[in-house]
Design a protein around this motif. Structure first.
Motif, PDB file in Angstrom:
ATOM      1  N   SER A  39      83.114  10.072  41.942  1.00 35.47           N
ATOM      2  CA  SER A  39      81.752  10.589  41.992  1.00 35.47           C
ATOM      3  C   SER A  39      81.136  10.725  40.606  1.00 35.47           C
ATOM      4  O   SER A  39      81.786  11.094  39.644  1.00 35.47           O
ATOM      5  CB  SER A  39      81.746  11.951  42.677  1.00 35.47           C
ATOM      6  N   ALA A  40      79.832  10.420  40.549  1.00 33.24           N
ATOM      7  CA  ALA A  40      79.081  10.593  39.315  1.00 33.24           C
ATOM      8  C   ALA A  40      78.010  11.663  39.471  1.00 33.24           C
ATOM      9  O   ALA A  40      77.507  12.187  38.479  1.00 33.24           O
ATOM     10  CB  ALA A  40      78.438   9.267  38.906  1.00 33.24           C
ATOM     11  N   ASP A  41      77.667  11.994  40.713  1.00 33.52           N
ATOM     12  CA  ASP A  41      76.637  12.986  40.997  1.00 33.52           C
ATOM     13  C   ASP A  41      77.190  14.397  40.768  1.00 33.52           C
ATOM     14  O   ASP A  41      78.230  14.756  41.330  1.00 33.52           O
ATOM     15  CB  ASP A  41      76.174  12.832  42.450  1.00 33.52           C
ATOM     16  N   PRO A  42      76.522  15.202  39.945  1.00 38.85           N
ATOM     17  CA  PRO A  42      77.030  16.555  39.646  1.00 38.85           C
ATOM     18  C   PRO A  42      77.221  17.433  40.892  1.00 38.85           C
ATOM     19  O   PRO A  42      78.187  18.194  40.969  1.00 38.85           O
ATOM     20  CB  PRO A  42      75.977  17.158  38.723  1.00 38.85           C
ATOM     21  N   ASP A  43      76.325  17.317  41.855  1.00 37.94           N
ATOM     22  CA  ASP A  43      76.467  18.130  43.068  1.00 37.94           C
ATOM     23  C   ASP A  43      77.687  17.707  43.884  1.00 37.94           C
ATOM     24  O   ASP A  43      78.396  18.549  44.442  1.00 37.94           O
ATOM     25  CB  ASP A  43      75.205  18.034  43.939  1.00 37.94           C
ATOM     26  N   THR A  44      77.939  16.423  43.936  1.00 39.21           N
ATOM     27  CA  THR A  44      79.105  15.933  44.656  1.00 39.21           C
ATOM     28  C   THR A  44      80.386  16.338  43.943  1.00 39.21           C
ATOM     29  O   THR A  44      81.377  16.698  44.584  1.00 39.21           O
ATOM     30  CB  THR A  44      79.045  14.399  44.807  1.00 39.21           C
ATOM     31  N   VAL A  45      80.367  16.300  42.626  1.00 42.47           N
ATOM     32  CA  VAL A  45      81.534  16.738  41.851  1.00 42.47           C
ATOM     33  C   VAL A  45      81.815  18.205  42.133  1.00 42.47           C
ATOM     34  O   VAL A  45      82.971  18.592  42.362  1.00 42.47           O
ATOM     35  CB  VAL A  45      81.312  16.490  40.339  1.00 42.47           C
ATOM     36  N   ASP A  46      80.779  19.033  42.147  1.00 43.25           N
ATOM     37  CA  ASP A  46      80.958  20.455  42.461  1.00 43.25           C
ATOM     38  C   ASP A  46      81.543  20.645  43.859  1.00 43.25           C
ATOM     39  O   ASP A  46      82.451  21.462  44.059  1.00 43.25           O
ATOM     40  CB  ASP A  46      79.629  21.208  42.369  1.00 43.25           C
ATOM     41  N   ALA A  47      81.029  19.885  44.825  1.00 38.35           N
ATOM     42  CA  ALA A  47      81.530  19.993  46.191  1.00 38.35           C
ATOM     43  C   ALA A  47      83.006  19.596  46.259  1.00 38.35           C
ATOM     44  O   ALA A  47      83.799  20.244  46.947  1.00 38.35           O
ATOM     45  CB  ALA A  47      80.704  19.123  47.134  1.00 38.35           C
ATOM     46  N   CYS A  48      83.372  18.557  45.532  1.00 38.29           N
ATOM     47  CA  CYS A  48      84.773  18.119  45.501  1.00 38.29           C
ATOM     48  C   CYS A  48      85.661  19.184  44.871  1.00 38.29           C
ATOM     49  O   CYS A  48      86.778  19.424  45.348  1.00 38.29           O
ATOM     50  CB  CYS A  48      84.904  16.802  44.741  1.00 38.29           C
ATOM     51  N   ILE A  49      85.175  19.817  43.827  1.00 36.35           N
ATOM     52  CA  ILE A  49      85.959  20.875  43.171  1.00 36.35           C
ATOM     53  C   ILE A  49      86.197  22.035  44.137  1.00 36.35           C
ATOM     54  O   ILE A  49      87.324  22.536  44.252  1.00 36.35           O
ATOM     55  CB  ILE A  49      85.263  21.358  41.883  1.00 36.35           C
ATOM     56  N   PHE A  50      85.161  22.446  44.857  1.00 34.49           N
ATOM     57  CA  PHE A  50      85.328  23.529  45.830  1.00 34.49           C
ATOM     58  C   PHE A  50      86.288  23.121  46.937  1.00 34.49           C
ATOM     59  O   PHE A  50      87.146  23.904  47.363  1.00 34.49           O
ATOM     60  CB  PHE A  50      83.988  23.946  46.428  1.00 34.49           C
ATOM     61  N   GLU A  51      86.173  21.880  47.405  1.00 36.55           N
ATOM     62  CA  GLU A  51      87.056  21.402  48.461  1.00 36.55           C
ATOM     63  C   GLU A  51      88.508  21.350  47.975  1.00 36.55           C
ATOM     64  O   GLU A  51      89.427  21.763  48.688  1.00 36.55           O
ATOM     65  CB  GLU A  51      86.620  20.012  48.926  1.00 36.55           C
ATOM     66  N   ILE A  52      88.712  20.864  46.769  1.00 38.38           N
ATOM     67  CA  ILE A  52      90.065  20.793  46.206  1.00 38.38           C
ATOM     68  C   ILE A  52      90.666  22.189  46.089  1.00 38.38           C
ATOM     69  O   ILE A  52      91.826  22.413  46.458  1.00 38.38           O
ATOM     70  CB  ILE A  52      90.049  20.068  44.844  1.00 38.38           C
ATOM     71  N   ASN A  53      89.883  23.141  45.597  1.00 33.86           N
ATOM     72  CA  ASN A  53      90.395  24.514  45.470  1.00 33.86           C
ATOM     73  C   ASN A  53      90.750  25.113  46.822  1.00 33.86           C
ATOM     74  O   ASN A  53      91.777  25.787  46.961  1.00 33.86           O
ATOM     75  CB  ASN A  53      89.384  25.392  44.732  1.00 33.86           C
ATOM     76  N   ALA A  54      89.907  24.875  47.820  1.00 35.66           N
ATOM     77  CA  ALA A  54      90.186  25.398  49.161  1.00 35.66           C
ATOM     78  C   ALA A  54      91.434  24.748  49.745  1.00 35.66           C
ATOM     79  O   ALA A  54      92.288  25.433  50.325  1.00 35.66           O
ATOM     80  CB  ALA A  54      88.991  25.150  50.078  1.00 35.66           C
ATOM     81  N   LEU A  55      91.565  23.440  49.579  1.00 37.39           N
ATOM     82  CA  LEU A  55      92.738  22.747  50.100  1.00 37.39           C
ATOM     83  C   LEU A  55      94.009  23.180  49.385  1.00 37.39           C
ATOM     84  O   LEU A  55      95.069  23.322  50.017  1.00 37.39           O
ATOM     85  CB  LEU A  55      92.549  21.228  49.981  1.00 37.39           C
ATOM     86  N   ARG A  56      93.930  23.403  48.090  1.00 40.71           N
ATOM     87  CA  ARG A  56      95.106  23.866  47.346  1.00 40.71           C
ATOM     88  C   ARG A  56      95.538  25.245  47.822  1.00 40.71           C
ATOM     89  O   ARG A  56      96.738  25.527  47.928  1.00 40.71           O
ATOM     90  CB  ARG A  56      94.821  23.876  45.855  1.00 40.71           C
ATOM     91  N   ALA A  57      94.572  26.113  48.113  1.00 39.43           N
ATOM     92  CA  ALA A  57      94.910  27.444  48.627  1.00 39.43           C
ATOM     93  C   ALA A  57      95.585  27.329  49.992  1.00 39.43           C
ATOM     94  O   ALA A  57      96.594  28.015  50.261  1.00 39.43           O
ATOM     95  CB  ALA A  57      93.653  28.304  48.728  1.00 39.43           C
ATOM     96  N   ARG A  58      95.064  26.467  50.864  1.00 37.43           N
ATOM     97  CA  ARG A  58      95.679  26.262  52.173  1.00 37.43           C
ATOM     98  C   ARG A  58      97.061  25.635  52.035  1.00 37.43           C
ATOM     99  O   ARG A  58      97.991  25.972  52.769  1.00 37.43           O
ATOM    100  CB  ARG A  58      94.780  25.388  53.048  1.00 37.43           C
ATOM    101  N   TYR A  59      97.220  24.712  51.089  1.00 35.50           N
ATOM    102  CA  TYR A  59      98.507  24.061  50.836  1.00 35.50           C
ATOM    103  C   TYR A  59      99.546  25.091  50.397  1.00 35.50           C
ATOM    104  O   TYR A  59     100.662  25.124  50.906  1.00 35.50           O
ATOM    105  CB  TYR A  59      98.319  22.980  49.776  1.00 35.50           C
ATOM    106  N   ASN A  60      99.151  25.948  49.452  1.00 34.96           N
ATOM    107  CA  ASN A  60     100.063  26.997  48.983  1.00 34.96           C
ATOM    108  C   ASN A  60     100.437  27.959  50.107  1.00 34.96           C
ATOM    109  O   ASN A  60     101.580  28.405  50.202  1.00 34.96           O
ATOM    110  CB  ASN A  60      99.448  27.755  47.805  1.00 34.96           C
ATOM    111  N   SER A  61      99.485  28.263  50.959  1.00 33.91           N
ATOM    112  CA  SER A  61      99.755  29.129  52.095  1.00 33.91           C
ATOM    113  C   SER A  61     100.744  28.475  53.052  1.00 33.91           C
ATOM    114  O   SER A  61     101.651  29.137  53.578  1.00 33.91           O
ATOM    115  CB  SER A  61      98.444  29.446  52.823  1.00 33.91           C
TER     116      SER A  61
END
Length: 71
Positions: A39-61
């Motif tokens: 992604s090059a779009d800043p909004d999409t990058v932000d969305a990906c960062i939030f998704e990655i953080n949420a998935l990492r939290a679920r993964y750790n759980s």
């Protein structure tokens, strides 16, 4: 079937479910990282960062759940 056997069977089933969930989360994380890298779009990058953080939290759980089930 004895109570002990039932308990072991239930724990094995829970462990299998948790491992399947872990695999699904790993695949989703891979896709989210790929989306982030492409992604090059800043909004999409932000969305990906939030998704990655949420998935990492679920993964750790899920990992904690697997450890707590144990066998």
């Amino acid at each position: 079937m004895s109570a002990q056997r039932k308990l072991r069977a239930r724990r094995k089933e829970e462990l299998l479910h948790a491992k399947n969930q872990l695999g699904e989360l790993r695949d989703a994380l891979t896709a989210a990282y790929f989306g982030f890298e492409q992604s090059a779009d800043p909004d999409t990058v932000d969305a990906c960062i939030f998704e990655i953080n949420a998935l990492r939290a679920r993964y750790n759980s899920a990992i904690r759940q697997i450890k707590s089930i144990g066998l």
